[in-house]
Design a protein around this motif. Structure first.
Motif, short mmCIF file in Angstrom:
data_model
loop_
_atom_site.label_atom_id
_atom_site.label_comp_id
_atom_site.label_asym_id
_atom_site.label_seq_id
_atom_site.Cartn_x
_atom_site.Cartn_y
_atom_site.Cartn_z
N VAL A 130 12.73 5.39 5.67
CA VAL A 130 11.39 5.62 5.10
C VAL A 130 10.96 7.06 5.32
O VAL A 130 10.45 7.73 4.41
N GLU A 131 11.18 7.58 6.53
CA GLU A 131 10.81 8.96 6.83
C GLU A 131 11.52 9.94 5.90
O GLU A 131 10.91 10.91 5.42
N GLU A 132 12.79 9.70 5.65
CA GLU A 132 13.56 10.58 4.76
C GLU A 132 13.00 10.52 3.35
O GLU A 132 12.86 11.56 2.68
N ALA A 133 12.67 9.32 2.89
CA ALA A 133 12.10 9.17 1.54
C ALA A 133 10.75 9.88 1.43
O ALA A 133 10.49 10.59 0.45
N VAL A 134 9.91 9.71 2.43
CA VAL A 134 8.59 10.35 2.43
C VAL A 134 8.73 11.87 2.43
O VAL A 134 7.99 12.58 1.74
N SER A 135 9.71 12.37 3.18
CA SER A 135 9.91 13.83 3.25
C SER A 135 10.32 14.42 1.91
O SER A 135 10.15 15.61 1.68
N ARG A 136 10.84 13.56 1.01
CA ARG A 136 11.23 14.02 -0.33
C ARG A 136 10.20 13.64 -1.39
O ARG A 136 10.47 13.72 -2.59
N ASN A 137 9.04 13.20 -0.92
CA ASN A 137 7.94 12.83 -1.82
C ASN A 137 8.30 11.68 -2.76
O ASN A 137 7.84 11.63 -3.90
N ILE A 138 9.12 10.77 -2.27
CA ILE A 138 9.47 9.57 -3.02
C ILE A 138 8.41 8.50 -2.78
O ILE A 138 7.91 8.34 -1.66
N ASP A 139 8.05 7.79 -3.82
CA ASP A 139 7.09 6.68 -3.73
C ASP A 139 7.78 5.52 -3.03
O ASP A 139 8.57 4.80 -3.64
N VAL A 140 7.49 5.33 -1.74
CA VAL A 140 8.20 4.33 -0.95
C VAL A 140 7.22 3.32 -0.36
O VAL A 140 6.14 3.67 0.10
N THR A 141 7.62 2.06 -0.39
CA THR A 141 6.83 0.96 0.17
C THR A 141 7.63 0.28 1.28
O THR A 141 8.80 -0.03 1.11
N ALA A 142 6.98 0.07 2.42
CA ALA A 142 7.58 -0.65 3.53
C ALA A 142 7.40 -2.14 3.32
O ALA A 142 6.28 -2.61 3.07
N ILE A 143 8.48 -2.90 3.40
CA ILE A 143 8.43 -4.35 3.29
C ILE A 143 8.70 -4.91 4.69
O ILE A 143 9.82 -4.84 5.20
N VAL A 144 7.66 -5.44 5.31
CA VAL A 144 7.71 -5.81 6.72
C VAL A 144 7.03 -7.15 6.95
O VAL A 144 6.19 -7.59 6.17
N ARG A 145 7.38 -7.80 8.07
CA ARG A 145 6.75 -9.08 8.41
C ARG A 145 5.42 -8.87 9.12
O ARG A 145 4.50 -9.68 8.98
N GLY A 146 5.31 -7.80 9.90
CA GLY A 146 4.10 -7.54 10.66
C GLY A 146 3.38 -6.31 10.15
O GLY A 146 3.43 -5.99 8.96
N GLU A 147 2.74 -5.58 11.07
CA GLU A 147 2.04 -4.37 10.68
C GLU A 147 3.03 -3.28 10.28
O GLU A 147 4.18 -3.28 10.73
N ASN A 148 2.60 -2.37 9.46
CA ASN A 148 3.44 -1.27 9.01
C ASN A 148 3.49 -0.19 10.09
O ASN A 148 2.48 0.44 10.39
N LYS A 149 4.67 0.02 10.67
CA LYS A 149 4.84 1.03 11.72
C LYS A 149 5.60 2.24 11.20
O LYS A 149 6.13 3.03 11.99
#
Length: 209
Positions: free
Chosen positions: A17-36
């Motif tokens: 996710v960090e790598e995607a964000v660093s490239r300005n990619i529209d990324v969504t975290a799919i998680v069971r709990g809170e988004n960390k």
């Protein structure tokens, strides 16, 4: 491109996710709990509860799911089959954070790294379950999957060098005879593949130079 990362709170998922964000990619975290993670968007749902409606907007889904205990190891296969059923016949691509134990050590592709006498016994159950999941995935010609194996030494705390070697089905080493890669450099390779889509229905492997 829109990207969804399943199990984004895990060690590999967070770095991807960090790598995607660093490239300005529209990324969504799919998680069971809170988004960390560094992702601004999230879907809070268990992998086995996802529907195609949940993921249809993503050009690429990256599956960073992991199971580590004896009773949960079969979920490496059941989770991939579940995601394959969701994506069957759909245009979305599925990229999988794989294992190294199933890489072949011969050109005839009959012997795997985990079959060697020096392979650590403690890692064999995990390697075997991940290899089984790849075998199941290979049977899914109805899914645009790519399985990405790391080097034998997958370093969670390794540095980001910004470079890597791209290889195929066979175990390989760099010029120094080493087989390792950091999670951060692996994430670079994963995002590169997400962007390029060059290896659909293939297993590829990556290692550090």
């Amino acid at each position: 491109m829109k990207l969804g990362v399943i199990a984004a709170n895990g060690k590999a998922g967070r770095v991807i996710v960090e790598e995607a964000v660093s490239r300005n990619i529209d990324v969504t975290a799919i998680v069971r709990g809170e988004n960390k993670t560094a992702a601004k968007s999230m879907i809070q749902k268990d992998l086995f509860d996802l529907t195609y409606e949940d993921v249809k907007e993503f050009d690429v889904l990256i599956d960073a799911f992991g199971a580590w205990t004896p009773e949960t190891l079969p979920q490496h296969t059941t989770s991939l089959l579940y995601l394959s059923d969701i994506l069957s016949g759909k245009p979305n691509r599925l990229l999988v954070v794989g294992g190294a134990g199933g890489l072949y050590t011969d050109s005839s592709h009959t012997t795997r790294l985990m079959d060697g006498k020096d392979f650590p016994e403690a890692f064999y159950p995990l390697a075997s379950s991940m290899s089984d999941s790849l075998d199941a995935l290979r049977k899914r010609s109805d899914v645009n999957w790519t399985y990405v194996s790391p080097a034998a030494d997958f370093r969670a705390d390794g540095e980001r060098t910004g470079d890597y070697l791209l290889r195929g089905e066979e175990f390989s080493v760099n010029e120094k005879g080493e087989s390792f890669i950091s999670y951060k450099d692996y994430a670079i390779a994963m995002i590169d593949e997400a962007l390029s889509g060059k290896h659909v229905q293939e297993r590829i492997s990556v290692l550090s130079k």
